[in-house]
Design a protein around this motif. Structure first.
Motif, short mmCIF file in Angstrom:
data_model
loop_
_atom_site.label_atom_id
_atom_site.label_comp_id
_atom_site.label_asym_id
_atom_site.label_seq_id
_atom_site.Cartn_x
_atom_site.Cartn_y
_atom_site.Cartn_z
N ARG A 9 0.84 -1.21 0.00
CA ARG A 9 0.00 0.00 0.00
C ARG A 9 0.87 1.26 0.00
N LEU A 10 1.90 1.25 0.81
CA LEU A 10 2.79 2.40 0.90
C LEU A 10 3.55 2.61 -0.41
N ASN A 11 3.98 1.53 -1.03
CA ASN A 11 4.71 1.64 -2.30
C ASN A 11 3.84 2.24 -3.40
N ARG A 12 2.53 1.96 -3.36
CA ARG A 12 1.63 2.57 -4.35
C ARG A 12 1.64 4.09 -4.21
N ALA A 13 1.55 4.56 -2.98
CA ALA A 13 1.56 6.01 -2.74
C ALA A 13 2.90 6.61 -3.17
N VAL A 14 3.98 5.95 -2.83
CA VAL A 14 5.31 6.45 -3.21
C VAL A 14 5.43 6.52 -4.73
#
Length: 85
Positions: A9-14
């Protein structure tokens, strides 16, 4: 939710934020609509990450026996902060 899923999920935002940055640096920000869509998507991705992370954290606090008073104090800090804007 496992750390692997939270990291995804965090990688998507990044990735979405990196796309905005590339657009500003390389493309000269020619496509305002595309940039605004990416901004909205990155905000939503961070929000979903935050919700999932908070859910996990609360479960850990309950399992660890953190007092309800301590949880309430810490949650007030989060709720009144900029996290939910």
């Amino acid at each position: 939710m496992k750390n692997k899923e939270l990291t995804h999920r965090l990688n998507r935002a990044v990735g979405q934020i990196e796309s905005i940055k590339r657009s500003l640096l390389v493309d000269g920000n020619d496509d305002c609509i595309k940039t605004l869509q990416q901004l909205k998507a990155s905000i939503n991705a961070l929000k979903k990450f935050g919700e999932a992370y908070m859910s996990e954290h609360l479960e850990d606090c309950i399992k660890e026996g953190v007092s309800s008073e301590e949880m309430k104090k810490n949650m007030k800090k989060v709720i009144t902060g900029t996290f939910f804007l």
